[in-house]
Design a protein around this motif. Structure first.
Motif, PDB file in Angstrom:
ATOM      1  N   TYR A  41       0.931  -1.399   0.075  1.00 19.99           N
ATOM      2  CA  TYR A  41      -0.004  -0.010   0.087  1.00 19.99           C
ATOM      3  C   TYR A  41       0.861   1.220  -0.011  1.00 19.99           C
ATOM      4  CZ  TYR A  41       0.337   0.614   5.114  1.00 19.99           C
ATOM      5  OH  TYR A  41       0.780   0.719   6.539  1.00 19.99           O
ATOM      6  N   ALA A  42       0.063   2.251  -0.526  1.00 13.91           N
ATOM      7  CA  ALA A  42       1.024   3.642  -0.442  1.00 13.91           C
ATOM      8  C   ALA A  42      -0.053   4.747  -0.216  1.00 13.91           C
ATOM      9  CB  ALA A  42       1.805   3.635  -1.839  1.00 13.91           C
ATOM     10  N   GLU A  95       1.892   8.276 -11.651  1.00 12.34           N
ATOM     11  CA  GLU A  95       2.141   7.717 -10.303  1.00 12.34           C
ATOM     12  C   GLU A  95       1.596   6.485  -9.683  1.00 12.34           C
ATOM     13  OE1 GLU A  95       3.054   9.487  -5.806  1.00 12.34           O
ATOM     14  OE2 GLU A  95       2.227  10.601  -7.376  1.00 12.34           O
ATOM     15  N   VAL A  96       0.273   6.460 -10.174  1.00 15.65           N
ATOM     16  CA  VAL A  96      -0.440   5.172  -9.773  1.00 15.65           C
ATOM     17  C   VAL A  96      -0.043   4.108 -10.508  1.00 15.65           C
ATOM     18  CG1 VAL A  96      -2.694   3.997  -9.991  1.00 15.65           C
ATOM     19  CG2 VAL A  96      -2.398   6.261  -8.912  1.00 15.65           C
ATOM     20  N   ARG A  97       0.379   4.030 -11.832  1.00 16.26           N
ATOM     21  CA  ARG A  97       0.883   3.028 -12.852  1.00 16.26           C
ATOM     22  C   ARG A  97       2.392   2.576 -12.182  1.00 16.26           C
ATOM     23  NH1 ARG A  97      -1.128   6.876 -16.793  1.00 16.26           N
ATOM     24  NH2 ARG A  97      -3.412   6.154 -17.420  1.00 16.26           N
ATOM     25  N   LYS A 104      -0.965  -2.460  -4.259  1.00 18.10           N
ATOM     26  CA  LYS A 104      -2.428  -2.787  -4.657  1.00 18.10           C
ATOM     27  C   LYS A 104      -3.360  -1.917  -3.964  1.00 18.10           C
ATOM     28  CE  LYS A 104      -1.001  -7.670  -3.967  1.00 18.10           C
ATOM     29  NZ  LYS A 104      -1.287  -9.083  -3.505  1.00 18.10           N
ATOM     30  N   GLU A 105      -3.169  -0.993  -2.838  1.00 13.43           N
ATOM     31  CA  GLU A 105      -4.097  -0.186  -2.322  1.00 13.43           C
ATOM     32  C   GLU A 105      -3.524   1.169  -2.026  1.00 13.43           C
ATOM     33  OE1 GLU A 105      -5.526  -0.112   2.495  1.00 13.43           O
ATOM     34  OE2 GLU A 105      -4.245  -1.600   1.682  1.00 13.43           O
ATOM     35  N   PHE A 106      -4.511   2.063  -2.405  1.00 10.32           N
ATOM     36  CA  PHE A 106      -3.830   3.373  -2.332  1.00 10.32           C
ATOM     37  C   PHE A 106      -4.627   4.237  -1.351  1.00 10.32           C
ATOM     38  CE2 PHE A 106      -2.483   1.629  -6.432  1.00 10.32           C
ATOM     39  CZ  PHE A 106      -1.214   2.251  -6.727  1.00 10.32           C
ATOM     40  N   SER A 153      -9.630   3.806 -10.470  1.00 11.84           N
ATOM     41  CA  SER A 153     -10.125   2.838 -10.443  1.00 11.84           C
ATOM     42  C   SER A 153      -9.927   1.924 -11.557  1.00 11.84           C
ATOM     43  CB  SER A 153     -11.528   2.895 -10.106  1.00 11.84           C
ATOM     44  OG  SER A 153     -12.484   3.100 -11.012  1.00 11.84           O
ATOM     45  N   GLU A 154      -9.961   2.535 -12.880  1.00 12.33           N
ATOM     46  CA  GLU A 154      -9.669   1.673 -13.984  1.00 12.33           C
ATOM     47  C   GLU A 154      -8.182   1.050 -14.419  1.00 12.33           C
ATOM     48  OE1 GLU A 154     -11.166   4.784 -16.777  1.00 12.33           O
ATOM     49  OE2 GLU A 154     -13.121   4.488 -16.282  1.00 12.33           O
ATOM     50  N   ILE A 155      -7.335   1.494 -13.510  1.00 11.00           N
ATOM     51  CA  ILE A 155      -5.920   1.226 -13.756  1.00 11.00           C
ATOM     52  C   ILE A 155      -5.756  -0.322 -13.314  1.00 11.00           C
ATOM     53  CG2 ILE A 155      -3.586   1.481 -13.246  1.00 11.00           C
ATOM     54  CD1 ILE A 155      -4.217   4.587 -13.157  1.00 11.00           C
TER      55      ILE A 155
END
Length: 436
Positions: free
Chosen positions: A137-138, A173-175, A183-185, A213-215
């Motif tokens: 997680y981040a 950044e998410v990618r 896995k968790e943001f 959420s689509e990534i």
């Protein structure tokens, strides 16, 4: 003491943590070994990332600086640097008071630290970070600053106006973080709902969360620090429709009496607040609401406090924190109101409010016994694996304890569990099956 080793010490909120993680990545790229360990620092350089939010946080930051200043005087440390919110606010005063510090930086100019070490900032790594959290997680910071002018809050004085991060940068950044195993943001900002107003001239939080959420690989998205006035209601649809958007909202309400909301300059009324909570629960079935409340703000009467207690009993928040007002110089409250409520009265009100919530938390936890839930495993501690449900944010919320003697589980993996028991805060569960 190791050469070319730097210790980063982070105090305060998760927004600070993100800055520290970005700095760590830059320092590693330039050849330094970097640790994030307050307990056992042994590098030749230390960087303290400070908090300046309320009295207790400022005191903790100053004590930490003094502790490292002493280490420098004793020859255990070559260089000491300080950055972050406290440093931003009291830069000149601190430089005079604690001359052992080689240089103070503000909250936003920490890139100069690299130059002062004879290194350059790598623009191509602008969204890369060295995670200090478990790698699954981040924290994801989507903006800086705040345009709200709440009476008691020094954050706008420290961080300035609200500045949204461009959406494409956040998505990149998410990618990147997903490619690193995240896995968790935990989506964070000083004020989430204002996201996009400066850049796109409208509230863009619902669209941003939908796009995150689509990534592929994004399993859970959790939202922190929303503001109740002008809430972007399209977010309800996103939370309802997207399985990977946790049914969780951290929304600081601070108070309920109209008298206090007006004095706090919160731009909402008691009626607005009740309506918003009702809307949340109607539009997003099963949502867990976390809030923060304040007691002892100047002008809070016994009647106001009575209203606040009634509010907590009536709404039954799933998660709640509270704190006592502390006067912060430069704020509207410090300039316009007298801090007239004695400290012991503030503390008594705080204790009473938290006692009420403790009883509610225990009842809500007990209602989960016998239910099946999805959890992510954060760590192993003694005889237990420690996990969390979608309704639990790291560090601040309840945890799920699973006996580690009976079976082996993987850290960072999801499991279906059945809740067997509960106490005031935590749940005890057994694994039914794995999602991996």
């Amino acid at each position: 003491m190791k050469r070319r080793k730097i210790d980063i010490i982070t105090l305060g909120c998760s927004k600070n943590l993100v800055d520290s993680e970005q700095l760590m990545r830059q320092l590693e790229e330039t050849g330094y070994t970097v640790t994030h360990d307050t307990e056992n620092p042994d590098g030749e350089i230390a960087v303290i990332n400070t908090c300046g939010f309320i009295g207790d946080a400022k005191e903790e930051s100053i004590n930490m600086i003094l502790e490292f200043a002493q280490r420098k005087e004793e020859g255990d440390l070559k260089k000491l640097f300080v950055m972050g919110c406290l440093s931003e606010r009291y830069l000149n005063e601190l430089a005079v008071e604690i001359p052992q510090v080689d240089k103070f930086y503000g909250k936003f100019n920490w890139k100069e630290l690299l130059q002062d070490l004879g290194k350059e900032y790598h623009e191509d790594l602008y969204f890369e970070r060295t995670l200090t959290t478990p790698k699954h997680y981040a924290y994801l910071k989507i903006s800086e600053g705040c345009d709200r002018k709440c009476s008691y809050c020094a954050i706008p004085i420290i961080t300035g106006n609200h500045v949204s991060k461009p959406m494409e940068e956040i998505l990149d950044e998410v990618r990147y973080l997903v490619s690193q195993g995240v896995k968790e943001f935990q989506v964070i900002a000083q004020e989430l709902t204002y996201y996009g107003v400066d850049l796109y001239k409208k509230q863009m939080l619902p669209e941003l969360i939908e796009r995150i959420s689509e990534i592929p690989g994004v399993e859970w998205i959790r939202l922190h620090y929303a503001y109740p006035a002008h809430f972007p209601t399209d977010l309800f649809r996103v939370m309802r429709e997207r399985d990977n958007v946790c049914k969780y909202m951290d929304i600081a309400l601070q108070h309920i009496s109209d008298n206090m909301l007006k004095m706090m300059r919160r731009q909402v009324t008691k009626e607005d607040t009740y309506k918003l909570i009702e809307q949340f629960r109607k539009e997003v079935p099963g949502i867990h609401l976390r809030t923060t409340l304040m007691v002892g703000h100047p002008g809070e009467t016994e009647e106001d406090f009575k209203e606040l207690k009634e509010f907590v009993r009536k709404v039954r928040f799933d998660r709640m924190g509270a704190f006592a007002y502390s006067e912060e110089e430069g704020t509207y409250a410090a300039q316009q109101y007298k801090d007239s409520i004695p400290q012991e009265v503030k503390q008594a009100r705080l204790d009473e409010l938290m006692d009420i919530q403790q009883g509610i938390s225990a009842e809500l936890s007990a209602e989960k016994i016998g239910k099946q839930m999805k959890v992510i495993i954060d760590r192993r501690e003694g005889d237990y694996y420690i996990g969390r449900t979608e309704f639990d944010s790291p560090e601040v919320d309840p945890e799920v304890l699973i006996n580690s003697i009976e079976q082996e589980l993987k850290i960072g993996c999801f499991y279906q569990v059945e809740v067997m028991d509960a106490d005031d805060f935590d749940l005890y569960a057994k694994v039914i099956n794995s999602y991996e």
